[in-house]
Design a protein around this motif. Sequence first.
Motif, PDB file in Angstrom:
ATOM      1  N   THR A  40       0.826  -1.207   0.000  1.00  0.00           N
ATOM      2  CA  THR A  40       0.000   0.000   0.000  1.00  0.00           C
ATOM      3  C   THR A  40       0.856   1.250   0.000  1.00  0.00           C
ATOM      4  N   LEU A  41       1.919   1.248   0.776  1.00  0.00           N
ATOM      5  CA  LEU A  41       2.800   2.419   0.837  1.00  0.00           C
ATOM      6  C   LEU A  41       3.479   2.681  -0.506  1.00  0.00           C
ATOM      7  N   ILE A  42       3.964   1.634  -1.148  1.00  0.00           N
ATOM      8  CA  ILE A  42       4.612   1.810  -2.452  1.00  0.00           C
ATOM      9  C   ILE A  42       3.593   2.247  -3.491  1.00  0.00           C
ATOM     10  N   GLY A  43       2.396   1.647  -3.460  1.00  0.00           N
ATOM     11  CA  GLY A  43       1.337   2.071  -4.379  1.00  0.00           C
ATOM     12  C   GLY A  43       0.946   3.521  -4.169  1.00  0.00           C
ATOM     13  N   TYR A  44       0.895   3.940  -2.909  1.00  0.00           N
ATOM     14  CA  TYR A  44       0.561   5.334  -2.609  1.00  0.00           C
ATOM     15  C   TYR A  44       1.638   6.274  -3.143  1.00  0.00           C
ATOM     16  N   ALA A  45       2.897   5.887  -3.002  1.00  0.00           N
ATOM     17  CA  ALA A  45       3.995   6.723  -3.516  1.00  0.00           C
ATOM     18  C   ALA A  45       3.911   6.858  -5.034  1.00  0.00           C
ATOM     19  N   VAL A  46       3.579   5.774  -5.719  1.00  0.00           N
ATOM     20  CA  VAL A  46       3.406   5.836  -7.171  1.00  0.00           C
ATOM     21  C   VAL A  46       2.230   6.748  -7.520  1.00  0.00           C
ATOM     22  N   GLY A  47       1.145   6.635  -6.763  1.00  0.00           N
ATOM     23  CA  GLY A  47      -0.018   7.493  -6.994  1.00  0.00           C
ATOM     24  C   GLY A  47       0.274   8.964  -6.759  1.00  0.00           C
ATOM     25  N   VAL A  48       1.074   9.258  -5.751  1.00  0.00           N
ATOM     26  CA  VAL A  48       1.456  10.650  -5.477  1.00  0.00           C
ATOM     27  C   VAL A  48       2.263  11.208  -6.647  1.00  0.00           C
ATOM     28  N   CYS A  49       3.187  10.405  -7.157  1.00  0.00           N
ATOM     29  CA  CYS A  49       3.977  10.865  -8.309  1.00  0.00           C
ATOM     30  C   CYS A  49       3.087  11.116  -9.520  1.00  0.00           C
ATOM     31  N   ALA A  50       2.138  10.232  -9.767  1.00  0.00           N
ATOM     32  CA  ALA A  50       1.226  10.414 -10.903  1.00  0.00           C
ATOM     33  C   ALA A  50       0.364  11.661 -10.717  1.00  0.00           C
ATOM     34  N   ALA A  51      -0.123  11.898  -9.495  1.00  0.00           N
ATOM     35  CA  ALA A  51      -0.943  13.084  -9.231  1.00  0.00           C
ATOM     36  C   ALA A  51      -0.116  14.367  -9.385  1.00  0.00           C
ATOM     37  N   LEU A  52       1.132  14.329  -8.951  1.00  0.00           N
ATOM     38  CA  LEU A  52       1.986  15.512  -9.096  1.00  0.00           C
ATOM     39  C   LEU A  52       2.266  15.827 -10.557  1.00  0.00           C
ATOM     40  N   VAL A  53       2.529  14.801 -11.349  1.00  0.00           N
ATOM     41  CA  VAL A  53       2.771  15.021 -12.773  1.00  0.00           C
ATOM     42  C   VAL A  53       1.520  15.596 -13.431  1.00  0.00           C
ATOM     43  N   ALA A  54       0.355  15.055 -13.076  1.00  0.00           N
ATOM     44  CA  ALA A  54      -0.902  15.557 -13.655  1.00  0.00           C
ATOM     45  C   ALA A  54      -1.173  16.997 -13.232  1.00  0.00           C
ATOM     46  N   SER A  55      -0.773  17.362 -12.022  1.00  0.00           N
ATOM     47  CA  SER A  55      -1.032  18.727 -11.562  1.00  0.00           C
ATOM     48  C   SER A  55      -0.074  19.744 -12.178  1.00  0.00           C
ATOM     49  N   MET A  56       1.028  19.294 -12.731  1.00  0.00           N
ATOM     50  CA  MET A  56       1.995  20.216 -13.329  1.00  0.00           C
ATOM     51  C   MET A  56       1.734  20.498 -14.802  1.00  0.00           C
ATOM     52  N   VAL A  57       0.731  19.855 -15.374  1.00  0.00           N
ATOM     53  CA  VAL A  57       0.380  20.119 -16.772  1.00  0.00           C
ATOM     54  C   VAL A  57      -0.206  21.525 -16.860  1.00  0.00           C
ATOM     55  N   PRO A  58       0.278  22.360 -17.762  1.00  0.00           N
ATOM     56  CA  PRO A  58      -0.243  23.725 -17.857  1.00  0.00           C
ATOM     57  C   PRO A  58      -1.743  23.733 -18.202  1.00  0.00           C
ATOM     58  N   VAL A  59      -2.430  24.746 -17.745  1.00  0.00           N
ATOM     59  CA  VAL A  59      -3.869  24.864 -17.952  1.00  0.00           C
ATOM     60  C   VAL A  59      -4.211  24.922 -19.433  1.00  0.00           C
ATOM     61  N   GLU A  60      -3.344  25.493 -20.226  1.00  0.00           N
ATOM     62  CA  GLU A  60      -3.607  25.610 -21.657  1.00  0.00           C
ATOM     63  C   GLU A  60      -3.688  24.249 -22.334  1.00  0.00           C
ATOM     64  N   ALA A  61      -3.069  23.226 -21.762  1.00  0.00           N
ATOM     65  CA  ALA A  61      -3.066  21.891 -22.359  1.00  0.00           C
ATOM     66  C   ALA A  61      -4.302  21.084 -21.995  1.00  0.00           C
ATOM     67  N   TRP A  62      -5.128  21.570 -21.076  1.00  0.00           N
ATOM     68  CA  TRP A  62      -6.317  20.836 -20.663  1.00  0.00           C
ATOM     69  C   TRP A  62      -7.421  21.018 -21.688  1.00  0.00           C
ATOM     70  N   SER A  63      -8.277  20.043 -21.755  1.00  0.00           N
ATOM     71  CA  SER A  63      -9.469  20.177 -22.586  1.00  0.00           C
ATOM     72  C   SER A  63     -10.689  19.895 -21.726  1.00  0.00           C
ATOM     73  N   ALA A  64     -11.862  20.201 -22.256  1.00  0.00           N
ATOM     74  CA  ALA A  64     -13.087  19.997 -21.485  1.00  0.00           C
ATOM     75  C   ALA A  64     -13.371  18.516 -21.262  1.00  0.00           C
ATOM     76  N   GLU A  65     -12.893  17.666 -22.141  1.00  0.00           N
ATOM     77  CA  GLU A  65     -13.146  16.239 -22.027  1.00  0.00           C
ATOM     78  C   GLU A  65     -11.890  15.467 -21.649  1.00  0.00           C
ATOM     79  N   ASP A  66     -11.017  16.059 -20.880  1.00  0.00           N
ATOM     80  CA  ASP A  66      -9.759  15.439 -20.491  1.00  0.00           C
ATOM     81  C   ASP A  66      -9.998  14.516 -19.295  1.00  0.00           C
ATOM     82  N   ARG A  67     -10.160  13.242 -19.565  1.00  0.00           N
ATOM     83  CA  ARG A  67     -10.451  12.255 -18.514  1.00  0.00           C
ATOM     84  C   ARG A  67      -9.179  11.768 -17.815  1.00  0.00           C
ATOM     85  N   VAL A  68      -8.068  11.734 -18.531  1.00  0.00           N
ATOM     86  CA  VAL A  68      -6.832  11.205 -17.958  1.00  0.00           C
ATOM     87  C   VAL A  68      -6.341  12.084 -16.817  1.00  0.00           C
ATOM     88  N   ARG A  69      -6.390  13.381 -17.005  1.00  0.00           N
ATOM     89  CA  ARG A  69      -5.940  14.286 -15.955  1.00  0.00           C
ATOM     90  C   ARG A  69      -6.803  14.161 -14.705  1.00  0.00           C
TER      91      ARG A  69
END
Length: 109
Positions: A40-69
């Motif tokens: 669980t701890l390792i999975g959580y660390a991987v999830g934190v990294c994925a969430a951080l990468v998703a949060s660093m995507v500039p707003v201009e790159a988002w779309s209204a139907e962006d499900r991955v982010r």
Amino acid sequence: MTPGLIAMLIGVFGVPGALLWGGHRLRRRSARWRAVFWGTLIGYAVGVCAALVASMVPVEAWSAEDRVRGLLGYWSLVICSIIGALIALGADWSTLKRQENTRKLPRNG
């Protein structure tokens, strides 16, 4: 509240709280408990990294139907923790049981 927001709050506050509770006296727990904790701890660390990468995507790159982010930003903390725990549950328990038996050393005084 949306389901994504609830999942994010559980991921930010609930999972670390459960890990704190589950890690208390970890050395005295069974091999299965330790494996699930570390998975669980390792999975959580991987999830934190994925969430951080998703949060660093500039707003201009988002779309209204962006499900991955949304999936990475809101759900990755919870989903990756669950996946890590399930992978740990699927481990070879005969190996873990042998490791647990070899760790039992006599205590001094």
